[in-house]
Design an enzyme around this catalytic site. Structure first.
Site, PDB file in Angstrom:
ATOM      1  N   GLU A 171       0.824  -1.213   0.000  1.00  0.00           N
ATOM      2  CA  GLU A 171       0.000   0.000   0.000  1.00  0.00           C
ATOM      3  C   GLU A 171       0.856   1.260   0.000  1.00  0.00           C
ATOM      4  O   GLU A 171       0.613   2.204   0.753  1.00  0.00           O
ATOM      5  CB  GLU A 171      -0.970  -0.019   1.190  1.00  0.00           C
ATOM      6  CG  GLU A 171      -1.917  -1.205   1.153  1.00  0.00           C
ATOM      7  CD  GLU A 171      -2.983  -1.193   2.242  1.00  0.00           C
ATOM      8  OE1 GLU A 171      -2.721  -0.642   3.319  1.00  0.00           O
ATOM      9  OE2 GLU A 171      -4.058  -1.750   1.999  1.00  0.00           O
ATOM     10  N   ASP A 186      -8.365  -8.875   4.210  1.00  0.00           N
ATOM     11  CA  ASP A 186      -8.151  -7.745   5.109  1.00  0.00           C
ATOM     12  C   ASP A 186      -9.240  -7.623   6.164  1.00  0.00           C
ATOM     13  O   ASP A 186     -10.087  -6.746   6.061  1.00  0.00           O
ATOM     14  CB  ASP A 186      -8.084  -6.449   4.271  1.00  0.00           C
ATOM     15  CG  ASP A 186      -7.561  -5.273   5.070  1.00  0.00           C
ATOM     16  OD1 ASP A 186      -7.079  -5.498   6.190  1.00  0.00           O
ATOM     17  OD2 ASP A 186      -7.631  -4.137   4.571  1.00  0.00           O
ATOM     18  N   GLU A 193     -13.008  -1.895  11.668  1.00  0.00           N
ATOM     19  CA  GLU A 193     -12.957  -1.169  10.395  1.00  0.00           C
ATOM     20  C   GLU A 193     -14.012  -1.665   9.414  1.00  0.00           C
ATOM     21  O   GLU A 193     -14.626  -0.865   8.712  1.00  0.00           O
ATOM     22  CB  GLU A 193     -11.550  -1.335   9.797  1.00  0.00           C
ATOM     23  CG  GLU A 193     -11.420  -0.801   8.394  1.00  0.00           C
ATOM     24  CD  GLU A 193     -10.033  -1.014   7.790  1.00  0.00           C
ATOM     25  OE1 GLU A 193      -9.141  -1.539   8.494  1.00  0.00           O
ATOM     26  OE2 GLU A 193      -9.847  -0.654   6.617  1.00  0.00           O
TER      27      GLU A 193
HETATM   28  C1  GCU Z   1      -6.198  -1.992   5.792  1.00  0.00           C
HETATM   29  C2  GCU Z   1      -6.587  -0.648   6.316  1.00  0.00           C
HETATM   30  C3  GCU Z   1      -5.459   0.333   6.269  1.00  0.00           C
HETATM   31  C4  GCU Z   1      -4.224  -0.285   6.916  1.00  0.00           C
HETATM   32  C5  GCU Z   1      -3.915  -1.622   6.299  1.00  0.00           C
HETATM   33  C6  GCU Z   1      -2.789  -2.355   6.980  1.00  0.00           C
HETATM   34  O1  GCU Z   1      -6.003  -1.924   4.413  1.00  0.00           O
HETATM   35  O2  GCU Z   1      -7.674  -0.152   5.579  1.00  0.00           O
HETATM   36  O3  GCU Z   1      -5.853   1.496   6.922  1.00  0.00           O
HETATM   37  O4  GCU Z   1      -3.139   0.553   6.776  1.00  0.00           O
HETATM   38  O5  GCU Z   1      -5.040  -2.451   6.399  1.00  0.00           O
HETATM   39  O6  GCU Z   1      -3.090  -3.280   7.729  1.00  0.00           O
HETATM   40  O7  GCU Z   1      -1.638  -2.049   6.774  1.00  0.00           O
END
Ligand code: GCU
Length: 728
Positions: free
Chosen positions: A299, A373, A401
């Protein structure tokens, strides 16, 4: 009896109404008969007070006893002496050294026995922290009304690192946090030690949680700068007496951002030197620093792959810097890349499985419970059982979440239990995820479990009263991953509300059914990732387009005129092949896969016959409606729980403990309101999802199923730009 009532009436009026701040450590007065029984079992308390941990243990015991059974004038007359300590702090306990040796650094012994003609109740442990854990255990027995006759308890944790991960930013924003702002007030640290830090530590110690990662995995390199290390050190000082070590999320590119280097390549000697100096500096601030948590090459985060290196190269770089100090690296396997076309569910496995055995001994790979996730339901992550030579730790999400944020009552104990009891079949039947995580399957001593915290500065800590149960359940399972979610819920209810069976029984039933309710009204039958874009608040099954396909809903449900679901069998992405053959065969076979995971693994025609005899389409609609009905049933259960008269009507301090079957009106009302919100939002989820999927299936609703009150476009037009907890 009279003495007890006199003590109760003498209690000063509580300055605050019941607002949840005390968590499961309320120590409210027990029912008089129970209190009287316990009073006869507690004589004088003999406890060392040399160290901060010893003082914490003694103080907690006295605080708990005073609250639960009152200051008894009879204490000490004929009742067993309560002796706290370790072989080093108590000569009496030194006689039990052999028994204690088997309990490791964190275990404890509770024992009612006779020593040199004295009747004693021992809270004994090899180390001070075990005594503290033993105190909490004993108090829990009182809070839940258990018998102390013939008490003999030996406990030690099955998992070594029992850690909360705070996704807290330096500006106080909590990523995916629904309980206010960060608990850490970086502005007033290191000077000001908010008393709340101590209560946080007490709550964690009561569960055996022994680590806390202070900052977000999407880390800011500045967390490692000296000014923030001084602040983290102040927190570490507060937490240390409670057996809690501080860890930090490390940004992989910190050598560039903080150190001014031109690279963060893990094989570059200058980078290695930089990390070594940084780690040495951290240990000057925090001598018992736990280590680093790292999110790399996922990410958008920097990582070793930016330099053509592997995750093992990256993890080992940090591990080498920490090794001499006894620190560890928790390296996350939550890794996927937008330029990789493969099914996102398969990417972490593909990335890591070939690195098995390539990590230093002080590296543990942290794997989310499922391959996507933290969805309401996922199968267990295929990496569990697939990396026998590498310690793997569990990462659960406590903050909700994807489960309705803090307002939805969803007890996660059952989710955690389902994952931990899943059988990986890595070494034949009985190779549960719990046994991978506790190290027993492959003989690893280095083990861990992390929970993404749901804690903020809200008075309830967790954003709602029932979300406290998820923090609680995580902690108890991190201590012993084979505990039953139902038993944990029963303890929590008794401690948090009342041990009266007429309170415990219905609330536990409600909690046990709550996760399935959420699955039904959000993502039934194995559907996943259908939440609105970005903030994940509310339904968004129509989400498509944008920066990457695997951040959309249509990528996951693949619904069209003919059917719905993600084909992860050999005819599709074949992600199912990442499981051990016995598991893969079951999941890949549409006649054997559990219906709860049907659409996770299969693309299925709408008229597929389900176990109920309904078509898939009719079943999907029925599940959505069932979820709403389940929330309605939760509301009815809650409405039937009696509340005590409010303080002002009684004209004196509330004595909820005196009426153990009643819940204080403050929390009762707040929970009733949350359930009302949940009911409304469950309906919204149902209606929006049905409106959307019907636009694809083109099928009529089954008889008796109400048509969504709005057209699909109305649901799609809803916008919530200010929803809490977004990632940034
Ligand atoms: C999910 C979440 C993010 C977080 C990511 C992670 O995608 O939405 O906010 O950073 O998990 O676990 O790194």
């Amino acid at each position: 009896m009279l003495g007890f009532i006199a003590v109760l009436l003498a209690c000063p009026p509580s300055v605050r109404a019941e607002d949840g701040y005390k968590l499961w450590l309320r120590y409210a007065p027990l029912a008089p008969s129970l209190a009287a029984t316990y009073r006869a079992q507690f004589g004088a308390v003999e406890a060392p007070t040399e160290t901060a941990t010893q003082r914490a243990a003694r103080d907690e015991l006295l605080r708990g006893l005073a609250g639960l059974i009152g200051e008894s004038p009879r204490r000490g007359e004929g009742a067993p002496t309560v002796v706290l300590g370790t072989p080093a702090s108590s000569t009496l306990i030194a006689a039990f050294r052999d028994e204690l040796d088997a309990l490791g650094n964190e275990g404890y012994l509770l024992k009612h026995t006779r020593v040199h003609g004295r009747d004693v109740l021992l809270i004994a442990a090899p180390q001070d922290v075990g005594v503290l854990y033993g105190v909490f255990d004993l108090l829990r027995r009182l809070q839940t009304g258990q018998s102390l006759e013939a008490l003999e308890v030996r406990e030690k944790p099955r998992i070594r690192l029992r850690v909360l991960d705070h996704w807290d930013n330096l500006d106080g924003h909590v990523e995916r946090g629904y309980a206010g702002r960060s608990l850490w007030d970086w502005q007033t640290l290191p000077e000001w030690h908010d008393p709340r830090y101590t209560d946080y530590a007490r709550a964690n110690a009561s569960l055996g949680i022994n680590g806390t990662v202070l900052n977000n995995v999407n880390a800011n390199a500045r967390s490692l700068a000296p000014e923030y290390l001084a602040k983290a050190a102040a927190l570490a000082d507060v937490f240390r007496p409670y057996g809690i070590r501080v860890y930090l999320s490390a940004r992989f590119s910190a050598p560039i951002e903080l150190g001014g280097l031109s690279t963060a390549d893990p094989l570059d000697p200058a980078v290695q030197r930089w990390w070594q100096h940084k780690v040495d500096e951290i240990y000057r601030f925090i001598p018992d620093f736990g280590g680093f948590l790292v999110k790399a090459n996922s990410e958008g985060q920097p990582g070793p792959q930016d330099y053509g290196r592997t995750h093992a190269d990256g993890a080992n770089l940090l591990a080498d810097a920490l090794a001499a100090h006894g620190g560890v690296v928790m390296w996350r396997a939550f890794v996927y890349a937008h330029d990789v076309p493969a099914d996102r569910a398969s990417q972490a496995y593909t990335e890591f499985v070939g690195l098995d055995g390539a990590f230093r001994p002080n590296v543990i790979v942290q794997v989310k419970n499922g391959p996507i996730d933290f969805q309401p339901r996922e199968p267990f992550h295929p990496l569990f059982g697939a990396m026998p030579r590498t310690p793997l730790m569990m990462e659960f999400q406590i903050t909700k979440e994807y489960l309705g944020f803090a307002t939805h009552l969803v007890y996660l104990g059952t989710l955690y239990e389902e994952v931990l009891q899943s059988d990986t079949r890595a070494r034949g039947a009985g190779s549960t995820v719990a046994r991978v995580v506790d190290g027993s399957l492959e003989g690893h001593a280095f083990t861990g479990m992390a929970g993404v915290a749901n804690i903020g500065n809200d008075r309830t800590w967790s954003g709602s009263h029932f979300d406290q149960a998820n923090w609680y359940a995580f902690g108890r399972l991190a201590w012993n991953p084979d505990q039953a979610a139902r038993d944990i819920a029963a303890d929590w209810v008794a401690m948090t509300f009342s041990p009266a069976p007429e309170v415990v029984r219905p609330i536990v039933e409600m909690m046990m059914a709550s996760r399935e309710a959420a699955v039904n009204y959000m993502t039934p039958l194995g559907l996943h990732h259908l939440m609105a874009r970005g903030h994940h608040y509310g339904p968004g099954p129509w989400v498509e387009g944008g920066p990457r396909a695997d951040w959309t809903s249509v990528y996951y449900h693949r619904a069209d005129r003919d059917g719905i679901g993600f084909d992860r069998t050999a005819s599709g992405s074949n992600a199912v092949a990442q499981y051990a053959p016995a598991v893969a065969a079951r999941y890949a076979d549409i006649t054997q896969v559990p219906e709860s995971l049907l659409l996770w693994f299969h693309h299925v025609p709408w008229d597929h016959r389900m176990a109920s005899g309904r078509s898939l389409w009719d079943e999907l609609v029925a599940r959505y409606s069932q979820g709403v009905q389940q929330v309605q049933a939760m509301r009815a259960t809650w409405a039937d729980i009696p509340t005590a008269a409010p303080e002002h009507q009684r004209g004196r301090a509330p004595l909820y403990g005196a009426d153990p079957a009643a819940i204080d009106p403050e929390r009762h009302a707040q929970i009733a309101a949350s359930l009302q919100i949940q009911r409304r939002e469950a309906q919204w989820w149902r209606d929006a999802s049905i409106a959307y999927f019907q636009s694809l299936s083109g099928r009529p609703l089954p008889a008796g199923e109400p048509t969504p009150p709005h057209p699909l476009a109305w649901y799609q037009a809803q916008q919530f730009p200010s929803a809490p907890g977004d990632g940034r």
